[in-house]
Write an enzyme that holds these catalytic residues in place. Structure first.
Site, PDB file in Angstrom:
ATOM      1  N   GLU A   1     -18.814   0.427 -24.802  1.00  0.00           N
ATOM      2  CA  GLU A   1     -18.779   1.859 -24.490  1.00  0.00           C
ATOM      3  C   GLU A   1     -19.500   2.713 -25.536  1.00  0.00           C
ATOM      4  O   GLU A   1     -19.030   3.776 -25.939  1.00  0.00           O
ATOM      5  CB  GLU A   1     -17.331   2.323 -24.281  1.00  0.00           C
ATOM      6  CG  GLU A   1     -16.696   1.632 -23.078  1.00  0.00           C
ATOM      7  CD  GLU A   1     -15.252   2.028 -22.805  1.00  0.00           C
ATOM      8  OE1 GLU A   1     -14.653   2.731 -23.643  1.00  0.00           O
ATOM      9  OE2 GLU A   1     -14.718   1.623 -21.754  1.00  0.00           O
TER      10      GLU A   1
ATOM     11  N   GLU B   1     -15.730  -4.309 -17.301  1.00  0.00           N
ATOM     12  CA  GLU B   1     -14.334  -3.925 -17.508  1.00  0.00           C
ATOM     13  C   GLU B   1     -13.953  -2.902 -16.451  1.00  0.00           C
ATOM     14  O   GLU B   1     -14.679  -1.935 -16.229  1.00  0.00           O
ATOM     15  CB  GLU B   1     -14.148  -3.339 -18.911  1.00  0.00           C
ATOM     16  CG  GLU B   1     -12.716  -2.967 -19.266  1.00  0.00           C
ATOM     17  CD  GLU B   1     -12.610  -2.365 -20.667  1.00  0.00           C
ATOM     18  OE1 GLU B   1     -13.123  -2.994 -21.623  1.00  0.00           O
ATOM     19  OE2 GLU B   1     -12.039  -1.265 -20.798  1.00  0.00           O
TER      20      GLU B   1
END
Length: 517
Positions: free
Chosen positions: A199, A317
């Site tokens: 991220e 994810e």
């Protein structure tokens, strides 16, 4: 059980289904085109994450992580091993928010190898943590025993400096990663893929890195892997960036990293919002809301086709609701409607792998954090893995949008498997399956005694229940703690009765398709 017993069980189940839904019944048709595939997934499409969060990770006045971290999970728990072994082979992603704060206890690591601690001002409120090689050895022994395929997320912030809030610059210092991968290779530990960062793309979550520098660092990672693996074939894949899709950033990453560096473009999905959102249940059962995320899959696929056709899309994810998931929904049967729809939708757009957040830990684990008992999504995941093959087929639904349908060539079988998801809480759909034979012609399928059905419903018709029923019987561990057998009913008929708020897998081995046979 004898044939008479099977027939009685089927009779009772179908009568129960009819009794529940007699007030609203709708007949509709789905048309499956078996003449060609529209997409393809990896053999091990379903996947789950083992995260780094320590017990002190809390959201909304609850701390649902317990001892479920890479660093402290009880690898000797028999249910954990049995739950993974039931898949035959299962992809596990080691990663999560704290992976860019992980040091590896090998080589010239300058500081002691210690676990994460709460830290004021630290990224995500925690200090750096460390993976010791003793723990890495133990993990790999567990992976070998249980048939795990490993995807490992590397620390991509090492060596960088924070330029301003949320923005980091400078080159990646790969010395610690080099020592770690060198140790991994020397021990013969198979890592299928190395994922670079978590991220950090676009605006990032907590931290971000410029796409140009990220691309340069991926070239360095590729060079390092070539050296350590001695250019062996096949070599571990490189995945990146493990973040939320940002079209411009992803396109630039592919351009700056260049030809055949990134094998899989990973992105994250938390489209249900924060875990304390009171509207999560209504979002899951709203077909228009579920459809919105399709644009992400479409745009990522188009970006890869234009800027990096050597790569492929992965969901690295996905937990539905972020901040550890929803205590009210994520571990209940209701969540399977979102999750199964996600698997079906993602596969239509050539998504190779879909990693669920998490295997265990938080509220969204496939296994309960404290008891290790399977949550409802575990069983729906296992059915997908066993029944849905890699070849994806086109499906048209002529009828209500509350009936979702996906079709694949069957896994280890002839014909096709159809996934039917009924989002309505009051309508039973009687589904007739037709075969699109081309030139705008369809053919209604003949009855077949080989047709197998798996009906998933909630105990007491309460979709916020943690007990899931398969063909009317609760799925529970056996007396020996084994995963129960997941047996179908042999209906041998079309239409298929799909009760309100139910999920049905239909295996049709006699479906005439040149693609699947």
């Amino acid at each position: 059980m004898g044939r008479m017993g099977v027939d009685l069980l089927l009779f009772l189940f179908l009568n129960m289904l009819t009794g529940i839904t007699s007030q609203n019944t709708e007949n509709l048709t789905i048309i499956v085109n078996g003449s060609k595939t529209i997409a393809e997934t990896d053999d091990n499409f379903v996947c789950a994450t083992l995260d780094w969060w320590p017990p002190e990770k809390c959201n909304y006045n609850q701390c649902p992580w317990g001892q479920a971290s890479v660093l402290n999970l009880n690898l000797n728990h028999s249910t954990l091993a049995k739950a993974i072994k039931a898949f035959g082979s299962f992809r596990l992603r080691i990663g999560g928010s704290l992976q860019d704060q992980v040091d590896y206890g090998v080589g010239d690591l300058a500081q002691p190898c210690l676990p994460f601690e709460k830290k004021q001002g630290g990224l995500f409120g925690f200090s750096n943590g460390c993976l010791s090689m003793k723990r890495w050895d133990d993990l790999n022994l567990f992976f070998e025993k249980t048939g795990v395929i490993v995807t490992f997320g590397l620390n991509a912030l090492k060596g960088r400096q924070q330029k301003k809030k949320g923005v980091w610059g400078g080159r990646w210092n790969y010395s610690n990663a080099f020592d770690f991968i060198q140790y991994t290779v020397s021990q013969g530990y198979p890592v299928d893929s190395w994922e670079f960062g978590n991220e950090l793309s676009g605006h990032g979550i907590g931290a971000s890195v410029d796409a140009k520098q990220y691309g340069k660092d991926l070239i360095a990672l590729k060079s390092m892997l070539d050296e350590l693996y001695n250019n062996s074939s096949p070599q571990s894949l490189i995945l990146a960036p493990g973040g939320f899709f940002d079209q411009s950033w992803y396109a630039h990453l592919l351009q700056f990293s260049g030809d055949r560096i990134v094998n899989g473009m990973t992105h994250h999905i938390y489209n249900l919002g924060p875990g304390d959102d009171p509207h999560i249940a209504s979002k899951i059962l709203d077909p228009k809301y579920l459809d919105q995320i399709a644009n992400t899959f479409i745009n990522l696929q188009l970006t890869i086709e234009k800027y990096g056709p050597w790569s492929s899309p992965w969901v690295g994810e996905a937990g539905g609701a972020y901040n550890s998931g929803s205590q009210q929904v994520s571990n209940k049967f209701l969540n399977s409607f979102w999750y199964m729809d996600q698997l079906g939708m993602a596969s239509k757009y050539n998504t190779q792998v879909y990693c669920r957040q998490t295997l265990i830990g938080g509220n969204y684990g496939l296994l309960d954090t404290n008891t290790f008992m399977p949550n409802p999504d575990y069983y729906s995941t296992l059915l997908w893995h066993r029944l849905m093959g890699i070849d994806v087929l086109s499906v048209r639904v002529n009828g209500s949008p509350y009936l979702r349908a996906y079709a694949h060539c069957s896994k280890d079988n002839t014909g096709i498997t159809i996934l039917l998801i009924n989002l309505s809480n009051s309508t039973q759909f009687n589904v007739t399956v037709q075969n699109d034979v081309g030139e705008y012609k369809t053919r209604i399928l003949e009855k077949s005694a080989n047709q197998q059905e798996y009906h998933l419903t909630a105990e007491n018709n309460n979709y916020l229940n943690q007990t899931i029923l398969l063909n009317g019987s609760p799925l529970e561990l056996t007396g020996d703690g084994d995963i129960p057998s997941l047996d179908p009913i042999f209906v041998g008929d079309s239409p298929v009765s799909v009760g309100p708020l139910s999920i049905v897998f239909v295996v049709m081995p006699d479906f005439d398709t040149s693609t699947c046979n």
